[in-house]
Scaffold this active site. Structure first.
Site, PDB file in Angstrom:
ATOM      1  N   GLY A  44      30.540 -67.847 -12.119  1.00 20.64           N
ATOM      2  CA  GLY A  44      29.406 -68.402 -11.395  1.00 20.64           C
ATOM      3  C   GLY A  44      29.552 -68.318  -9.899  1.00 20.64           C
ATOM      4  N   LYS A  89      33.951 -58.395 -18.029  1.00 18.95           N
ATOM      5  CA  LYS A  89      33.269 -58.806 -16.803  1.00 18.95           C
ATOM      6  C   LYS A  89      33.649 -57.932 -15.611  1.00 18.95           C
ATOM      7  CE  LYS A  89      32.404 -63.691 -17.809  1.00 18.95           C
ATOM      8  NZ  LYS A  89      32.643 -65.092 -17.373  1.00 18.95           N
ATOM      9  N   ASP A 133      37.538 -71.664 -12.117  1.00 23.91           N
ATOM     10  CA  ASP A 133      36.902 -72.900 -12.571  1.00 23.91           C
ATOM     11  C   ASP A 133      37.878 -73.856 -13.238  1.00 23.91           C
ATOM     12  OD1 ASP A 133      37.379 -71.523 -14.878  1.00 23.91           O
ATOM     13  OD2 ASP A 133      35.287 -71.412 -15.538  1.00 23.91           O
ATOM     14  N   CYS A 196      35.877 -80.436 -18.919  1.00 19.98           N
ATOM     15  CA  CYS A 196      35.617 -79.164 -18.249  1.00 19.98           C
ATOM     16  C   CYS A 196      34.403 -78.422 -18.803  1.00 19.98           C
ATOM     17  CB  CYS A 196      36.857 -78.275 -18.354  1.00 19.98           C
ATOM     18  SG  CYS A 196      38.296 -78.954 -17.536  1.00 19.98           S
ATOM     19  N   CYS A 337      34.120 -82.986 -30.309  1.00 18.00           N
ATOM     20  CA  CYS A 337      33.180 -82.640 -29.236  1.00 18.00           C
ATOM     21  C   CYS A 337      33.618 -81.281 -28.678  1.00 18.00           C
ATOM     22  CB  CYS A 337      33.152 -83.722 -28.158  1.00 18.00           C
ATOM     23  SG  CYS A 337      34.725 -83.959 -27.297  1.00 18.00           S
TER      24      CYS A 337
END
Length: 372
Positions: A44, A89, A133, A196, A337
């Protein structure tokens, strides 16, 4: 920077409008063309940073990333399109950068920077740009930059906020040089930071923060404007405001001299939860997913069970009781989760209710990030 050279004719024409700027002429453009930056992460932040630097005229960009393009990346990683899903990427990024600036040199490294290779990777680098990140990578980058005396353009985005700063300390740095550890002496532990994968980020915020980082990088490399080492800029997307703080060098802090151990705060121990997951995957245990519906659309476990979004629990105090009542007395229920933080909190908060219902709740360490 490499020794100055005359700009290629098409690069001279491509950046001609830029060189009409007051204080920005051929000399500054050549400085950019002769600069070599290393960008950590084609994500990002890394995508808008590299796009802007290539378009502005930085001559050599090295990018490190070991990930492939996922559909969930595209809302904020602006070098990628839907047709790139599944590709590496760094390969896609290199193609896009060469399309922007045909004379650019792109070194695409499909790998992860580690204590074993980081110092060598910084040889010949004029500016390290951290678009990572994770706290582990950010502290690794800060220490490697300080050991080698490499200027570090640092940025971070979470939810609607972004922070940027230029750190420069160690050999060859200015006498007043400041490093990341003068602001954050130690890496935060897992309990002091948001989950995160679930804190979220507004896609356009990464572009804004990435562009701010690029602007400071261009000023630094070209030698224009005011670039202050240790000045922290904090951007708030919801109020469209910017605050600034000056971080001072801590004279009592010893400079980094070796790279240490950097633990990802989101990572779970390698064997913790294995028995729970094995039993769940074999359909031997019931489960309760406390993530939101949009998270289930991204990834899930092999044997998904009942879904109870925590947003529903917050709206309706009886939602948890209704969900847990659907299990049978004696059940061992695996609660999960994205990363294990929210499920652990749910288990703790509803332990008494579960006991009254005759069931036992177990939080799955690492969540879907690890076991999905």
């Amino acid at each position: 920077m490499r020794c100055c050279s005359v700009l290629p004719e098409r690069e001279l024409k491509r950046t001609a409008r830029q060189m009409n700027l007051p204080g920005f002429g051929p000399e500054q453009q050549e400085r950019l063309h002769n600069s070599h930056v290393l960008v950590i992460g084609a994500g990002g932040l890394g995508c808008p940073i590299m796009q802007t630097l290539a378009a502005t005229g930085v001559g050599h960009i090295t990018v490190w990333d070991d990930d492939t393009v996922d559909l969930t990346n595209i809302h904020r990683q602006i070098l990628f399109g839907a047709q790139d899903v599944g590709r590496r990427k760094v390969d896609v990024a290199a193609e896009r950068l060469r399309a922007l600036q045909p004379d650019i040199q792109v070194t695409a490294v499909n790998d992860r920077l580690t204590p074993d290779n980081f110092l060598e990777a910084l040889e010949g680098i004029d500016l390290l740009i951290d678009g990572s990140d994770t706290f582990a990578t950010k502290f690794l980058a800060a220490d490697a930059a300080e050991i080698t005396g490499t200027p570090l353009m640092w940025g971070s985005v979470l939810r609607y906020r972004g922070d940027i700063a230029l750190w420069w300390s160690g050999p060859g740095a200015p006498a007043h040089g400041v490093g990341l550890r003068d602001l954050y002496p130690t890496q935060p532990d897992a309990d002091s930071v948001p989950d995160c994968a679930t804190a979220g980020v507004l896609g356009v915020t990464t572009s804004v923060v990435g562009s701010l980082m690029s602007t400071e990088a261009v000023k630094f490399l070209a030698g224009i404007g005011d670039v202050h080492v240790g000045r922290l800029h904090m951007y708030d997307a919801l109020t469209t405001t910017m605050r600034q703080f000056t971080v001072a060098r801590d004279p009592a802090r010893p400079l980094a001299s070796t790279l240490g151990t950097y633990i990802d705060a989101c990572a779970a121990p390698s064997t913790e939860g294995q028995q729970l997951f094995d039993a769940l995957a074999a359909h031997n245990l019931p489960s309760l997913d406390v993530r939101e519906p949009h998270e289930k659309a991204i990834a899930d476990l092999p044997a998904p069970g009942l879904n109870l979004p925590l947003s529903e629990v917050a709206r309706d105090p009886e939602a948890a009781a209704r969900a847990l009542s659907s299990f049978s007395p004696g059940d061992d229920v695996v609660v999960y989760c994205a990363g294990g933080v929210r499920s652990g909190r749910f288990v703790q908060e509803h332990a008494e209710l579960a006991e009254r219902l005759g069931i036992t709740l177990h939080s799955l360490p690492g969540g879907v990030q690890r076991w999905g």
